[in-house]
Scaffold this motif. Structure first.
Motif, PDB file in Angstrom:
ATOM      1  N   LEU A 234      47.992  59.200  30.116  1.00  0.00           N
ATOM      2  CA  LEU A 234      48.407  59.522  31.665  1.00  0.00           C
ATOM      3  C   LEU A 234      48.842  60.829  32.192  1.00  0.00           C
ATOM      4  O   LEU A 234      49.783  61.115  31.343  1.00  0.00           O
ATOM      5  CB  LEU A 234      49.048  58.522  32.506  1.00  0.00           C
ATOM      6  CG  LEU A 234      48.416  57.007  32.421  1.00  0.00           C
ATOM      7  CD1 LEU A 234      49.204  56.027  33.182  1.00  0.00           C
ATOM      8  CD2 LEU A 234      47.454  56.944  33.360  1.00  0.00           C
ATOM      9  N   GLU A 235      48.510  61.465  33.040  1.00  0.00           N
ATOM     10  CA  GLU A 235      49.138  62.657  33.516  1.00  0.00           C
ATOM     11  C   GLU A 235      50.354  62.371  34.203  1.00  0.00           C
ATOM     12  O   GLU A 235      50.426  61.139  34.795  1.00  0.00           O
ATOM     13  CB  GLU A 235      48.233  63.393  34.531  1.00  0.00           C
ATOM     14  CG  GLU A 235      46.976  64.039  33.830  1.00  0.00           C
ATOM     15  CD  GLU A 235      46.136  64.742  34.666  1.00  0.00           C
ATOM     16  OE1 GLU A 235      46.382  65.315  35.795  1.00  0.00           O
ATOM     17  OE2 GLU A 235      44.861  65.121  34.328  1.00  0.00           O
ATOM     18  N   PRO A 236      51.402  63.186  34.216  1.00  0.00           N
ATOM     19  CA  PRO A 236      52.688  62.920  34.906  1.00  0.00           C
ATOM     20  C   PRO A 236      52.577  62.178  36.484  1.00  0.00           C
ATOM     21  O   PRO A 236      53.191  61.406  36.876  1.00  0.00           O
ATOM     22  CB  PRO A 236      53.310  64.251  35.064  1.00  0.00           C
ATOM     23  CG  PRO A 236      52.895  64.792  33.998  1.00  0.00           C
ATOM     24  CD  PRO A 236      51.247  64.716  33.547  1.00  0.00           C
ATOM     25  N   GLU A 237      51.609  62.992  37.039  1.00  0.00           N
ATOM     26  CA  GLU A 237      51.481  62.215  38.475  1.00  0.00           C
ATOM     27  C   GLU A 237      50.947  60.674  38.566  1.00  0.00           C
ATOM     28  O   GLU A 237      51.226  59.752  39.376  1.00  0.00           O
ATOM     29  CB  GLU A 237      50.329  63.008  39.116  1.00  0.00           C
ATOM     30  CG  GLU A 237      50.424  62.535  40.835  1.00  0.00           C
ATOM     31  CD  GLU A 237      51.607  63.001  41.521  1.00  0.00           C
ATOM     32  OE1 GLU A 237      52.034  62.263  42.533  1.00  0.00           O
ATOM     33  OE2 GLU A 237      51.984  64.466  41.300  1.00  0.00           O
ATOM     34  N   GLY A 238      50.121  60.495  37.514  1.00  0.00           N
ATOM     35  CA  GLY A 238      49.653  59.199  37.443  1.00  0.00           C
ATOM     36  C   GLY A 238      50.704  58.118  37.093  1.00  0.00           C
ATOM     37  O   GLY A 238      51.071  56.948  37.350  1.00  0.00           O
ATOM     38  N   THR A 239      51.661  58.595  35.940  1.00  0.00           N
ATOM     39  CA  THR A 239      52.674  57.913  35.425  1.00  0.00           C
ATOM     40  C   THR A 239      53.738  57.704  36.526  1.00  0.00           C
ATOM     41  O   THR A 239      54.175  56.627  36.684  1.00  0.00           O
ATOM     42  CB  THR A 239      53.442  58.812  34.413  1.00  0.00           C
ATOM     43  OG1 THR A 239      52.411  58.850  33.536  1.00  0.00           O
ATOM     44  CG2 THR A 239      54.527  57.705  33.693  1.00  0.00           C
ATOM     45  N   VAL A 240      53.864  58.683  37.395  1.00  0.00           N
ATOM     46  CA  VAL A 240      54.919  58.325  38.535  1.00  0.00           C
ATOM     47  C   VAL A 240      54.432  57.192  39.449  1.00  0.00           C
ATOM     48  O   VAL A 240      55.183  56.285  40.158  1.00  0.00           O
ATOM     49  CB  VAL A 240      55.041  59.725  39.156  1.00  0.00           C
ATOM     50  CG1 VAL A 240      55.923  59.433  40.700  1.00  0.00           C
ATOM     51  CG2 VAL A 240      55.884  60.610  38.405  1.00  0.00           C
ATOM     52  N   GLU A 241      52.953  57.255  39.857  1.00  0.00           N
ATOM     53  CA  GLU A 241      52.429  56.330  40.666  1.00  0.00           C
ATOM     54  C   GLU A 241      52.527  54.696  40.145  1.00  0.00           C
ATOM     55  O   GLU A 241      52.711  53.936  40.893  1.00  0.00           O
ATOM     56  CB  GLU A 241      51.104  56.662  40.874  1.00  0.00           C
ATOM     57  CG  GLU A 241      50.675  57.811  41.580  1.00  0.00           C
ATOM     58  CD  GLU A 241      51.299  57.733  43.310  1.00  0.00           C
ATOM     59  OE1 GLU A 241      51.148  56.546  43.661  1.00  0.00           O
ATOM     60  OE2 GLU A 241      51.775  58.724  43.662  1.00  0.00           O
ATOM     61  N   ILE A 242      52.781  54.969  38.848  1.00  0.00           N
ATOM     62  CA  ILE A 242      52.786  53.517  38.300  1.00  0.00           C
ATOM     63  C   ILE A 242      54.303  53.143  37.960  1.00  0.00           C
ATOM     64  O   ILE A 242      54.676  52.033  38.357  1.00  0.00           O
ATOM     65  CB  ILE A 242      52.007  53.380  37.105  1.00  0.00           C
ATOM     66  CG1 ILE A 242      50.429  53.468  37.245  1.00  0.00           C
ATOM     67  CG2 ILE A 242      52.153  52.205  36.356  1.00  0.00           C
ATOM     68  CD1 ILE A 242      49.570  53.655  35.989  1.00  0.00           C
ATOM     69  N   LYS A 243      54.884  53.762  37.458  1.00  0.00           N
ATOM     70  CA  LYS A 243      56.546  53.837  36.927  1.00  0.00           C
ATOM     71  C   LYS A 243      57.495  54.015  38.133  1.00  0.00           C
ATOM     72  O   LYS A 243      58.492  53.333  37.936  1.00  0.00           O
ATOM     73  CB  LYS A 243      56.655  54.513  35.679  1.00  0.00           C
ATOM     74  CG  LYS A 243      55.999  54.063  34.508  1.00  0.00           C
ATOM     75  CD  LYS A 243      56.411  52.784  33.950  1.00  0.00           C
ATOM     76  CE  LYS A 243      55.576  52.657  32.508  1.00  0.00           C
ATOM     77  NZ  LYS A 243      56.178  51.079  31.920  1.00  0.00           N
ATOM     78  N   PHE A 244      57.089  54.913  38.790  1.00  0.00           N
ATOM     79  CA  PHE A 244      58.135  55.231  40.020  1.00  0.00           C
ATOM     80  C   PHE A 244      57.383  54.973  41.395  1.00  0.00           C
ATOM     81  O   PHE A 244      57.160  55.947  42.144  1.00  0.00           O
ATOM     82  CB  PHE A 244      58.638  56.539  39.880  1.00  0.00           C
ATOM     83  CG  PHE A 244      59.531  56.856  38.519  1.00  0.00           C
ATOM     84  CD1 PHE A 244      60.876  56.360  38.396  1.00  0.00           C
ATOM     85  CD2 PHE A 244      58.657  57.439  37.321  1.00  0.00           C
ATOM     86  CE1 PHE A 244      61.451  56.799  37.081  1.00  0.00           C
ATOM     87  CE2 PHE A 244      59.390  57.567  36.118  1.00  0.00           C
ATOM     88  CZ  PHE A 244      60.756  57.236  35.931  1.00  0.00           C
ATOM     89  N   LYS A 245      57.239  53.832  41.768  1.00  0.00           N
ATOM     90  CA  LYS A 245      56.832  53.659  43.118  1.00  0.00           C
ATOM     91  C   LYS A 245      57.756  53.933  44.167  1.00  0.00           C
ATOM     92  O   LYS A 245      59.166  53.847  43.677  1.00  0.00           O
ATOM     93  CB  LYS A 245      56.120  52.151  43.268  1.00  0.00           C
ATOM     94  CG  LYS A 245      55.115  51.792  42.158  1.00  0.00           C
ATOM     95  CD  LYS A 245      54.555  50.545  42.370  1.00  0.00           C
ATOM     96  CE  LYS A 245      53.374  49.986  41.387  1.00  0.00           C
ATOM     97  NZ  LYS A 245      52.258  50.985  41.468  1.00  0.00           N
ATOM     98  N   MET A 246      57.352  53.969  45.286  1.00  0.00           N
ATOM     99  CA  MET A 246      58.484  54.128  46.530  1.00  0.00           C
ATOM    100  C   MET A 246      59.663  53.288  46.549  1.00  0.00           C
ATOM    101  O   MET A 246      60.892  53.697  46.773  1.00  0.00           O
ATOM    102  CB  MET A 246      57.683  54.009  47.785  1.00  0.00           C
ATOM    103  CG  MET A 246      58.546  54.652  48.968  1.00  0.00           C
ATOM    104  SD  MET A 246      59.181  56.409  48.607  1.00  0.00           S
ATOM    105  CE  MET A 246      60.480  56.492  49.893  1.00  0.00           C
ATOM    106  N   ARG A 247      59.315  52.011  46.176  1.00  0.00           N
ATOM    107  CA  ARG A 247      60.343  51.024  45.865  1.00  0.00           C
ATOM    108  C   ARG A 247      61.277  51.344  45.171  1.00  0.00           C
ATOM    109  O   ARG A 247      62.821  51.201  45.087  1.00  0.00           O
ATOM    110  CB  ARG A 247      59.847  49.644  46.068  1.00  0.00           C
ATOM    111  CG  ARG A 247      59.336  49.312  44.785  1.00  0.00           C
ATOM    112  CD  ARG A 247      58.985  47.723  44.614  1.00  0.00           C
ATOM    113  NE  ARG A 247      58.071  47.416  43.260  1.00  0.00           N
ATOM    114  CZ  ARG A 247      56.832  47.277  43.131  1.00  0.00           C
ATOM    115  NH1 ARG A 247      56.127  47.546  44.090  1.00  0.00           N
ATOM    116  NH2 ARG A 247      56.480  47.279  42.016  1.00  0.00           N
ATOM    117  N   ASP A 248      60.899  51.874  44.034  1.00  0.00           N
ATOM    118  CA  ASP A 248      61.900  52.264  42.783  1.00  0.00           C
ATOM    119  C   ASP A 248      62.454  53.679  42.866  1.00  0.00           C
ATOM    120  O   ASP A 248      63.705  53.847  42.685  1.00  0.00           O
ATOM    121  CB  ASP A 248      61.343  52.706  41.508  1.00  0.00           C
ATOM    122  CG  ASP A 248      60.371  51.362  40.887  1.00  0.00           C
ATOM    123  OD1 ASP A 248      61.049  50.311  40.839  1.00  0.00           O
ATOM    124  OD2 ASP A 248      59.168  51.452  40.805  1.00  0.00           O
TER     125      ASP A 248
END
Length: 304
Positions: A224-238
């Motif tokens: 995954l590209e970093p933006e995709g990783t952030v969308e999955i691993k670091f959602k807004m609630r995180d």
């Protein structure tokens, strides 16, 4: 034909026809690929300095030895032969710019018309995946070492591409690499990246006896590209949990005990405003954290 034969051994199993080209093996490569789209031929064969035409920026291969083949077909991939320190090698590189693919009209159908399709750079389409697999098979038959400049973001997965058998042609790349009997060097160039399904078909485990992967310090690699990783691993609630844990103002607001419902709503409103204010900064930190996992040092540590 004679130029092509100059790269090929005289007989099956014979030594490679090495020539003296005037470029030493330990020379530096002057041309540095940029993050912006560029002509990949400059990286392979060099170019004149745009600011000083009298200066030659050397490319990866010996000057004047790169010969491109199959150029009009599937222009999002470059294939050819070149010499590195006088040693002939097969070359596969990626077009980083958008190209146009012309689909001619069907002569048997009077209602059909020619179409001009735009293909993005750094993406494998059915035609370019087939071209890659065909080139690998050709180089294997010629018993040439192979250098692949891996700068793909993945395969095109649209409905049209599925009907045109992009998965089959991707599998042909794997099959061609599995049968390869000469050294295969997969190199991620400066500011290049290898993502998604493109990593799958170029993984050295396909042919561990002959394949090796190298990466420049400025390159990136990962599914995954970093933006995709952030969308999955670091959602807004995180991100909100991290803000409440790290930011002093969020800590202070979270610890206030509201006596009335109005005070509670006011505190929640202040917290939401603070979260909104910090969102961009925390998202940037999360992006950088994800990007750190895609760098060559981390890839080496993970053994990929």
């Amino acid at each position: 034909i004679l130029e092509w034969l100059s790269f090929v051994p005289s007989a099956k199993g014979s030594p490679l026809p090495c020539l003296t080209t005037g470029d030493s093996v330990d020379r530096t490569v002057d041309f540095t690929p940029s993050k912006a789209p560029y002509d990949p031929r400059w990286m392979l064969e060099g170019r004149q300095d745009p600011n000083n035409p009298s200066v030659w920026l050397s490319g990866f291969f010996d000057r004047g030895t790169f010969v491109e083949t199959l150029k009009p077909w599937a222009q999002s991939v470059l294939c050819g032969r070149a010499r590195l320190g006088g040693i002939p090698v097969g070359v596969i590189a990626v077009e980083t710019r958008s190209v146009e693919c012309v689909v001619p009209a069907d002569p048997a159908n009077l209602e059909s018309e020619s179409q001009v399709l735009t293909q993005a750079g750094q993406v494998w389409y059915p035609d370019s995946a087939f071209k890659t697999a065909q080139a690998i098979s050709d180089f294997n038959g010629e018993e040439l070492p192979l250098i692949i400049f891996a700068n793909w973001r993945g395969f095109s997965g649209g409905m049209r591409d599925m009907y045109q058998e992009v998965i089959k042609f991707g599998a042909l790349i794997v099959d061609a690499l599995r049968k390869y009997k000469r050294p295969v060097l997969v190199y991620i160039p400066p500011n290049g990246e290898l993502r998604g399904g493109a990593w799958v078909v170029l993984d050295p485990s396909i042919n561990s006896d002959y394949m090796e992967m190298y990466a420049d310090r400025q390159s990136r690699g990962g599914v995954l590209e970093p933006e995709g990783t952030v969308e999955i691993k670091f959602k807004m609630r995180d991100l909100v949990k991290a803000m409440n844990r790290v930011d002093p103002e969020c800590n202070r607001l979270s610890e206030i005990s509201a006596a009335t419902e109005e005070e509670k709503q006011d505190i929640e409103r202040q917290l939401k405003a603070r979260h909104k204010q910090l969102e961009a900064a925390y998202h940037e930190v999360a992006f950088l954290f994800a990007d750190l996992h895609d760098r060559p040092g981390r890839m080496q540590e993970k053994g990929v």
